[in-house]
Design a protein around this motif. Structure first.
Motif, short mmCIF file in Angstrom:
data_model
loop_
_atom_site.label_atom_id
_atom_site.label_comp_id
_atom_site.label_asym_id
_atom_site.label_seq_id
_atom_site.Cartn_x
_atom_site.Cartn_y
_atom_site.Cartn_z
N THR A 1 77.38 71.90 122.60
CA THR A 1 76.57 72.19 123.80
C THR A 1 75.69 70.99 124.15
O THR A 1 75.32 70.20 123.27
CB THR A 1 75.65 73.42 123.58
OG1 THR A 1 74.65 73.08 122.61
CG2 THR A 1 76.43 74.64 123.15
N GLY A 2 75.34 70.92 125.42
CA GLY A 2 74.45 69.85 125.88
C GLY A 2 73.07 69.97 125.29
O GLY A 2 72.45 68.97 124.93
N ALA A 3 72.59 71.21 125.15
CA ALA A 3 71.23 71.43 124.64
C ALA A 3 71.09 70.92 123.21
O ALA A 3 70.10 70.26 122.86
CB ALA A 3 70.89 72.93 124.70
N ASP A 4 72.08 71.22 122.37
CA ASP A 4 72.02 70.76 120.97
C ASP A 4 72.02 69.23 120.91
O ASP A 4 71.32 68.62 120.10
CB ASP A 4 73.21 71.30 120.17
CG ASP A 4 73.06 72.77 119.82
OD1 ASP A 4 71.93 73.30 119.98
OD2 ASP A 4 74.06 73.39 119.43
N PHE A 5 72.83 68.62 121.77
CA PHE A 5 72.90 67.15 121.74
C PHE A 5 71.58 66.53 122.20
O PHE A 5 71.10 65.56 121.60
CB PHE A 5 74.04 66.64 122.63
CG PHE A 5 74.04 65.14 122.74
CD1 PHE A 5 74.29 64.35 121.62
CD2 PHE A 5 73.71 64.51 123.93
CE1 PHE A 5 74.24 62.96 121.71
CE2 PHE A 5 73.67 63.13 124.02
CZ PHE A 5 73.93 62.35 122.90
N ILE A 6 70.98 67.09 123.25
CA ILE A 6 69.69 66.56 123.75
C ILE A 6 68.62 66.65 122.66
O ILE A 6 67.84 65.72 122.45
CB ILE A 6 69.25 67.29 125.03
CG1 ILE A 6 70.15 66.90 126.22
CG2 ILE A 6 67.79 67.01 125.36
CD1 ILE A 6 70.06 65.45 126.66
N ASP A 7 68.60 67.77 121.93
CA ASP A 7 67.64 67.92 120.82
C ASP A 7 67.85 66.83 119.77
O ASP A 7 66.90 66.26 119.24
CB ASP A 7 67.81 69.30 120.15
CG ASP A 7 67.24 70.43 121.00
OD1 ASP A 7 66.46 70.12 121.93
OD2 ASP A 7 67.59 71.59 120.76
N PHE A 8 69.11 66.53 119.47
CA PHE A 8 69.44 65.49 118.50
C PHE A 8 69.02 64.11 119.00
O PHE A 8 68.43 63.32 118.27
CB PHE A 8 70.96 65.52 118.24
CG PHE A 8 71.46 64.40 117.36
CD1 PHE A 8 71.39 64.50 115.98
CD2 PHE A 8 71.99 63.24 117.92
CE1 PHE A 8 71.86 63.46 115.17
CE2 PHE A 8 72.45 62.20 117.12
CZ PHE A 8 72.38 62.32 115.74
N LEU A 9 69.32 63.85 120.29
CA LEU A 9 69.06 62.52 120.87
C LEU A 9 67.55 62.20 120.91
O LEU A 9 67.17 61.04 120.81
CB LEU A 9 69.66 62.44 122.28
CG LEU A 9 69.63 61.08 122.97
CD1 LEU A 9 70.39 60.03 122.17
CD2 LEU A 9 70.20 61.18 124.38
N LYS A 10 66.74 63.24 121.02
CA LYS A 10 65.28 63.03 121.05
C LYS A 10 64.77 62.43 119.74
O LYS A 10 63.75 61.76 119.70
CB LYS A 10 64.56 64.37 121.32
CG LYS A 10 64.66 64.82 122.76
CD LYS A 10 64.05 66.20 122.95
CE LYS A 10 64.20 66.66 124.40
NZ LYS A 10 63.78 68.07 124.58
N LYS A 11 65.51 62.68 118.65
CA LYS A 11 65.04 62.21 117.34
C LYS A 11 65.88 61.07 116.77
O LYS A 11 65.48 60.42 115.81
CB LYS A 11 65.09 63.38 116.34
CG LYS A 11 64.18 64.53 116.73
CD LYS A 11 64.51 65.77 115.92
CE LYS A 11 63.84 67.00 116.50
NZ LYS A 11 64.49 68.24 116.13
N HIS A 12 67.09 60.87 117.32
CA HIS A 12 67.98 59.86 116.73
C HIS A 12 68.50 58.90 117.80
O HIS A 12 69.26 59.29 118.67
CB HIS A 12 69.19 60.55 116.06
CG HIS A 12 68.82 61.55 115.03
ND1 HIS A 12 68.56 62.87 115.32
CD2 HIS A 12 68.63 61.41 113.68
CE1 HIS A 12 68.25 63.52 114.21
NE2 HIS A 12 68.28 62.65 113.21
N PRO A 13 68.11 57.62 117.73
CA PRO A 13 68.64 56.62 118.67
C PRO A 13 70.16 56.52 118.48
O PRO A 13 70.67 56.70 117.38
CB PRO A 13 67.96 55.32 118.25
CG PRO A 13 66.83 55.73 117.37
CD PRO A 13 67.19 57.03 116.75
#
Length: 211
Positions: free
Chosen positions: A39-51
């Motif tokens: 899902t897009g939401a899970d990826f956005i959550d990940f991207l906020k913490k991992h470059p």
């Protein structure tokens, strides 16, 4: 992590596609897959913490349109390159992804060698397209092959205002014309573009760089 290492994530709601991509990339020692998301939401959550260097992004996701998600990713992490990976082969969708910040567009029939080449091209700051996409972009669309309608100065003026979203009464007020005159011009424009509605007219006019 050495500079030549590429961090990459996969966003696709089909586990079989994720597995296939991981196998295609298994031989590339400079690429590290840091996560797979459905899902897009899970990826956005990940991207906020991992470059992240690159995301392979499907367009059809269960919770969000990949075209909109691409814009969100670029706002959140401008340094992350988005490579669209899709079965959609329509030129309009390819261009929408590029307009929203994608660095490339790949069809899902891509080979492993092509995929790795495209990833490396992206890391060099180049746009990357799979061979199938290059062929699609090289072919002119039916609208681009149409003869450009010959418009009067007034029709061009009204076309631009229609494209700006103005109503007949707005245009009438702006140009000091009667609404009936504006409607007559509007009908004439639809006839010249050989379309039945304003949306189709604006699409063609944009492709032919009239607006």
């Amino acid at each position: 992590m050495p500079d030549n290492k590429i961090t990459l994530a996969i966003v696709d709601d089909h586990p079989i596609v994720q597995e296939g991509l991981q196998k295609l990339l298994a031989g590339a020692t400079n690429i590290t897959i840091t996560g797979c998301f459905t899902t897009g939401a899970d990826f956005i959550d990940f991207l906020k913490k991992h470059p992240l260097n690159i995301v392979l992004l499907d367009i059809s996701l269960p919770d969000v349109n990949g075209i909109d998600l691409c814009r969100e990713i670029k706002k959140l992490s401008p340094a992350t390159s988005v490579l669209a990976l899709s079965n959609h082969n329509e030129r309009s969708i390819i261009f929408q992804m590029l307009q929203n910040g994608a660095t490339g567009y790949l069809l899902k029939n891509i080979s492993g060698e092509e995929l790795i080449t495209c990833i490396n091209e992206t890391m060099k700051g180049e746009f990357a397209f799979s061979n199938a996409v290059k062929e699609i972009l090289a072919r002119p669309s039916a609208n681009e092959l149409r003869e450009i309608p010959k418009l009067t100065k007034r029709e061009k003026e009204i076309l631009l205002l229609i494209a700006d979203g103005m109503t007949t009464s707005d245009i009438a007020g702006a140009l000091h014309l009667s609404p009936l005159t504006v409607e007559t011009h509007r009908k004439s424009l639809l006839q010249k573009f050989e379309v039945k509605n304003v949306a189709a007219m604006i699409k063609i006019a944009t492709e032919q760089r009239l607006i």
